[in-house]
Scaffold this motif. Sequence first.
Motif, PDB file in Angstrom:
ATOM      1  N   PHE A 131       0.823  -1.212   0.000  1.00  0.00           N
ATOM      2  CA  PHE A 131       0.000   0.000   0.000  1.00  0.00           C
ATOM      3  C   PHE A 131       0.858   1.263   0.000  1.00  0.00           C
ATOM      4  CE2 PHE A 131      -2.883  -3.220   1.700  1.00  0.00           C
ATOM      5  CZ  PHE A 131      -4.054  -2.950   1.000  1.00  0.00           C
ATOM      6  N   THR A 132       2.151   1.127   0.369  1.00  0.00           N
ATOM      7  CA  THR A 132       3.073   2.260   0.330  1.00  0.00           C
ATOM      8  C   THR A 132       4.389   1.803  -0.293  1.00  0.00           C
ATOM      9  OG1 THR A 132       4.087   1.798   2.495  1.00  0.00           O
ATOM     10  CG2 THR A 132       2.077   3.150   2.479  1.00  0.00           C
ATOM     11  N   ASN A 133       5.143   2.754  -0.825  1.00  0.00           N
ATOM     12  CA  ASN A 133       6.429   2.418  -1.441  1.00  0.00           C
ATOM     13  C   ASN A 133       7.395   1.805  -0.440  1.00  0.00           C
ATOM     14  OD1 ASN A 133       5.865   3.182  -4.080  1.00  0.00           O
ATOM     15  ND2 ASN A 133       6.422   5.319  -3.723  1.00  0.00           N
ATOM     16  N   GLU A 134       7.377   2.306   0.786  1.00  0.00           N
ATOM     17  CA  GLU A 134       8.293   1.804   1.804  1.00  0.00           C
ATOM     18  C   GLU A 134       8.069   0.315   2.054  1.00  0.00           C
ATOM     19  OE1 GLU A 134       9.857   3.052   6.265  1.00  0.00           O
ATOM     20  OE2 GLU A 134       7.776   3.479   5.695  1.00  0.00           O
ATOM     21  N   ARG A 135       6.818  -0.103   1.957  1.00  0.00           N
ATOM     22  CA  ARG A 135       6.500  -1.503   2.259  1.00  0.00           C
ATOM     23  C   ARG A 135       6.629  -2.436   1.057  1.00  0.00           C
ATOM     24  NH1 ARG A 135       1.928  -1.608   7.078  1.00  0.00           N
ATOM     25  NH2 ARG A 135       2.892   0.039   8.330  1.00  0.00           N
ATOM     26  N   ARG A 136       6.993  -1.904  -0.096  1.00  0.00           N
ATOM     27  CA  ARG A 136       7.239  -2.772  -1.251  1.00  0.00           C
ATOM     28  C   ARG A 136       8.417  -3.709  -0.975  1.00  0.00           C
ATOM     29  NH1 ARG A 136       4.919  -1.565  -6.216  1.00  0.00           N
ATOM     30  NH2 ARG A 136       6.602  -2.685  -7.248  1.00  0.00           N
ATOM     31  N   ASN A 137       9.416  -3.207  -0.242  1.00  0.00           N
ATOM     32  CA  ASN A 137      10.629  -3.968   0.042  1.00  0.00           C
ATOM     33  C   ASN A 137      10.378  -4.922   1.213  1.00  0.00           C
ATOM     34  OD1 ASN A 137      13.208  -4.839   0.915  1.00  0.00           O
ATOM     35  ND2 ASN A 137      14.155  -3.050  -0.017  1.00  0.00           N
ATOM     36  N   LEU A 138      10.515  -6.212   0.966  1.00  0.00           N
ATOM     37  CA  LEU A 138      10.292  -7.211   2.009  1.00  0.00           C
ATOM     38  C   LEU A 138      11.194  -6.977   3.212  1.00  0.00           C
ATOM     39  CD1 LEU A 138       9.075  -9.858   3.069  1.00  0.00           C
ATOM     40  CD2 LEU A 138      10.809 -11.085   1.734  1.00  0.00           C
ATOM     41  N   ALA A 154       4.145  -1.942  18.202  1.00  0.00           N
ATOM     42  CA  ALA A 154       3.776  -0.812  19.059  1.00  0.00           C
ATOM     43  C   ALA A 154       3.995   0.528  18.362  1.00  0.00           C
ATOM     44  CB  ALA A 154       4.579  -0.871  20.359  1.00  0.00           C
ATOM     45  N   ASP A 155       4.720   0.503  17.228  1.00  0.00           N
ATOM     46  CA  ASP A 155       5.019   1.731  16.485  1.00  0.00           C
ATOM     47  C   ASP A 155       3.890   2.007  15.486  1.00  0.00           C
ATOM     48  OD1 ASP A 155       6.000   3.771  14.924  1.00  0.00           O
ATOM     49  OD2 ASP A 155       7.933   2.808  14.491  1.00  0.00           O
ATOM     50  N   PRO A 156       3.154   3.125  15.623  1.00  0.00           N
ATOM     51  CA  PRO A 156       2.045   3.424  14.695  1.00  0.00           C
ATOM     52  C   PRO A 156       2.484   3.437  13.237  1.00  0.00           C
ATOM     53  CG  PRO A 156       2.005   4.919  16.564  1.00  0.00           C
ATOM     54  CD  PRO A 156       3.290   4.148  16.670  1.00  0.00           C
ATOM     55  N   HIS A 157       3.741   3.801  12.990  1.00  0.00           N
ATOM     56  CA  HIS A 157       4.239   3.842  11.618  1.00  0.00           C
ATOM     57  C   HIS A 157       4.260   2.451  10.993  1.00  0.00           C
ATOM     58  CE1 HIS A 157       6.474   5.331   8.167  1.00  0.00           C
ATOM     59  NE2 HIS A 157       7.349   4.329   8.322  1.00  0.00           N
ATOM     60  N   TRP A 158       4.403   1.418  11.823  1.00  0.00           N
ATOM     61  CA  TRP A 158       4.467   0.048  11.333  1.00  0.00           C
ATOM     62  C   TRP A 158       3.234  -0.760  11.706  1.00  0.00           C
ATOM     63  CZ3 TRP A 158       7.184  -1.483   7.469  1.00  0.00           C
ATOM     64  CH2 TRP A 158       8.352  -0.796   7.145  1.00  0.00           C
ATOM     65  N   LYS A 159       2.115  -0.059  11.810  1.00  0.00           N
ATOM     66  CA  LYS A 159       0.844  -0.767  12.027  1.00  0.00           C
ATOM     67  C   LYS A 159       0.616  -1.725  10.854  1.00  0.00           C
ATOM     68  CE  LYS A 159      -4.151  -0.101  12.447  1.00  0.00           C
ATOM     69  NZ  LYS A 159      -5.275   0.865  12.410  1.00  0.00           N
ATOM     70  N   PRO A 160       0.277  -2.988  11.108  1.00  0.00           N
ATOM     71  CA  PRO A 160       0.071  -3.945  10.012  1.00  0.00           C
ATOM     72  C   PRO A 160      -1.040  -3.489   9.064  1.00  0.00           C
ATOM     73  CG  PRO A 160       0.191  -5.074  12.127  1.00  0.00           C
ATOM     74  CD  PRO A 160       0.110  -3.611  12.431  1.00  0.00           C
ATOM     75  N   ASP A 161      -0.962  -3.934   7.833  1.00  0.00           N
ATOM     76  CA  ASP A 161      -2.018  -3.622   6.866  1.00  0.00           C
ATOM     77  C   ASP A 161      -3.314  -4.319   7.238  1.00  0.00           C
ATOM     78  OD1 ASP A 161      -0.478  -1.997   5.005  1.00  0.00           O
ATOM     79  OD2 ASP A 161       0.621  -3.846   4.570  1.00  0.00           O
ATOM     80  N   PHE A 162      -3.190  -5.501   7.823  1.00  0.00           N
ATOM     81  CA  PHE A 162      -4.352  -6.255   8.288  1.00  0.00           C
ATOM     82  C   PHE A 162      -3.961  -6.997   9.558  1.00  0.00           C
ATOM     83  CE2 PHE A 162      -4.737  -6.119   3.618  1.00  0.00           C
ATOM     84  CZ  PHE A 162      -5.958  -5.456   3.501  1.00  0.00           C
ATOM     85  N   GLY A 163      -4.949  -7.356  10.363  1.00  0.00           N
ATOM     86  CA  GLY A 163      -4.677  -8.113  11.573  1.00  0.00           C
ATOM     87  C   GLY A 163      -4.320  -7.219  12.751  1.00  0.00           C
ATOM     88  N   PRO A 164      -4.041  -7.828  13.911  1.00  0.00           N
ATOM     89  CA  PRO A 164      -3.813  -7.081  15.152  1.00  0.00           C
ATOM     90  C   PRO A 164      -2.525  -6.263  15.129  1.00  0.00           C
ATOM     91  CG  PRO A 164      -3.298  -9.404  15.476  1.00  0.00           C
ATOM     92  CD  PRO A 164      -3.933  -9.291  14.125  1.00  0.00           C
ATOM     93  N   ALA A 165      -2.595  -5.112  15.766  1.00  0.00           N
ATOM     94  CA  ALA A 165      -1.418  -4.245  15.883  1.00  0.00           C
ATOM     95  C   ALA A 165      -0.887  -4.319  17.309  1.00  0.00           C
ATOM     96  CB  ALA A 165      -1.774  -2.814  15.517  1.00  0.00           C
ATOM     97  N   GLU A 166      -0.848  -5.518  17.851  1.00  0.00           N
ATOM     98  CA  GLU A 166      -0.320  -5.720  19.199  1.00  0.00           C
ATOM     99  C   GLU A 166       0.333  -7.091  19.301  1.00  0.00           C
ATOM    100  OE1 GLU A 166      -3.257  -6.003  22.244  1.00  0.00           O
ATOM    101  OE2 GLU A 166      -4.693  -7.073  20.977  1.00  0.00           O
ATOM    102  N   PHE A 167       1.302  -7.195  20.167  1.00  0.00           N
ATOM    103  CA  PHE A 167       2.019  -8.448  20.368  1.00  0.00           C
ATOM    104  C   PHE A 167       1.324  -9.214  21.489  1.00  0.00           C
ATOM    105  CE2 PHE A 167       5.607 -11.183  21.677  1.00  0.00           C
ATOM    106  CZ  PHE A 167       6.014 -11.650  20.439  1.00  0.00           C
ATOM    107  N   ASN A 168       0.173  -9.815  21.151  1.00  0.00           N
ATOM    108  CA  ASN A 168      -0.588 -10.554  22.146  1.00  0.00           C
ATOM    109  C   ASN A 168      -0.104 -12.001  22.238  1.00  0.00           C
ATOM    110  OD1 ASN A 168      -1.751 -11.874  19.902  1.00  0.00           O
ATOM    111  ND2 ASN A 168      -3.383 -10.322  19.773  1.00  0.00           N
ATOM    112  N   GLU A 169      -0.800 -12.814  23.028  1.00  0.00           N
ATOM    113  CA  GLU A 169      -0.354 -14.195  23.240  1.00  0.00           C
ATOM    114  C   GLU A 169      -0.350 -14.985  21.944  1.00  0.00           C
ATOM    115  OE1 GLU A 169      -2.394 -16.246  26.315  1.00  0.00           O
ATOM    116  OE2 GLU A 169      -2.008 -14.733  27.848  1.00  0.00           O
ATOM    117  N   ARG A 170      -1.368 -14.748  21.108  1.00  0.00           N
ATOM    118  CA  ARG A 170      -1.418 -15.494  19.844  1.00  0.00           C
ATOM    119  C   ARG A 170      -0.287 -15.061  18.913  1.00  0.00           C
ATOM    120  NH1 ARG A 170      -3.804 -18.833  16.582  1.00  0.00           N
ATOM    121  NH2 ARG A 170      -4.097 -18.389  14.356  1.00  0.00           N
TER     122      ARG A 170
END
Length: 564
Positions: A131-138, A154-170
């Motif tokens: 969705f952004t140029n920065e994320r084109r690079n694996l 925890a960094d808003p800049h690296w919020k996932p494109d989909f799924g949880p934005a937290e390091f939970n138990e799963r």
Amino acid sequence: MKQLIECVPNFSEGRNMAIIKQITDQVESVEGVRLLDVDPGAATNRTVVTFVGEPEAVLEAAFQAVKKAAEVIDMRYHKGEHPRFGATDVCPLVPIAGITMEEVAAYARKLAERIGKELGIPIYCYENAAFTNERRNLANNRSGEYEGLPKKLADPHWKPDFGPAEFNERVATTGATAVGARDFLVAYNVNLNTTSTRRANAVAFDIREKGRPVREGNPVTGKIKKDENGKEIWTPGSLKACKAIGWFIEEYGIAQVSINLTNISITPVHIAFEEACQKALDRGMRVTGSELVGLIPLQALLDAGKFFLAKQQRSLGVSEEELIKIAVKSLGLDDLKPFNPKEKIIEYLLSNPGDKKLVSLSVEGFANETASESPAPGGGSVSAAMGAFGVSLATMVANLSSHKAGWDERWEEFSAWAEKGQKLKDELLYLVDEDTRAFNKIMDAFGLPKGNDDEKAARDLAIQEATKYAIEIPFKVMKCSLESMGIIKAMAEIGNPNSVSDAGVGALAARSAVMGAYLNVKINASGLKDQDFLNKIMSESDEIEKKVISAEQEILQLVNSKIK
């Protein structure tokens, strides 16, 4: 053409084959998907899986594999040499046939969204699905790897494109996954008449996009030069989207240039081969052939065949089989061992050997099958076959004209006509079998249960849909056969005069194909209730019939005037 995509997920388990099999079993459980390769690596503790199929089936297989990997792999205990940040580390989709990169990127995002929502796994979309140029690079998405995920999420800049934005138990067990869309990667080795790895490396550095470092003094051992910012200075190689290195293969007793073509739409296989040939020659070596590692899309070899035919100033309008033969011989793919297209071309590997095609029969076999008591093949398939023979005659005249002595400067003109003819021939051959399949669909629909109102309604709908399809197929035969008249007429006018009678026979066959197919349109139309559809089809069919009769008369008049 059937749409095909490849999926190449990398799972963070390369040592326990029982776990790997649980994941690949999920892939194989999905109908319409073919598992092509499973490549585990103990050192990396990582397995690369390759499977192909039509888009929706591949998406389902990928989802089920990711789901199983999340159940059987615990990232808290994973160790390996390869960078990774999830149980399913990466899951790229690759266009193979009949589909654009834009469409594949959309499918990748669809898969990413489903994994994120249903499985609760953080998803980053990369390469063409980003969705952004920065994320084109694996590498950007995976920076910090699994161990850095708590901080990354925890960094808003690296919020996932989909799924949880937290390091939970799963997420602690599954990690994150990168889902992308990329071009097909071809692993390809060029054989050299040397045993020197250094010499092979020199060719590799000449062609690879990265090139070689600029050195002070000695170009091999000198100190690497740096710019004012302390960054190494490199001279790029001649090919884009190309990675290469030289090595010695003890099994064959030769050195090779080992090449990864990361985007064959930018640097096709035949261009890499030609460039390696030239660079090797410049350094006093000769390329003796090449080797394909893994699989290749059909179009890549067809393009290669056309490239080498064009270099010879020969017509490109030849059969698929002939194009592949030219490509194999020109690239030297059979230099080290026999090259079997059925085992190396993805589309061929996916074909069902159990499918019995009418077009695969001999002429005698096709005639015998038609003459049997079976109602199919019938007039529709025979009409398509007549159309295929008609345009094939025109294509033959084009190819003969292209190679006629004294007409060398006109080879491209006739090659273009031959290519058009081959395309129509292939479509009409497809319709030979498709007409029989359409008839079988009607029979299947009539065989559906009708025990209650719901079953009757479903049966009636299936009959109507099958009937409409059985009208559309012979209508396509009519359109293709009419279109072929343009090629036939051109060959009667400007083609090799010694073959003008062949153009005339082609016109007769094309006319008969149209009129025969029209009879099938009419008889199938009697069972269809959609009057608007029928009115449109019948009106267009009337016009096609008139045009083809007029074209036939014009062509025959021209042919007869030339052979008197």
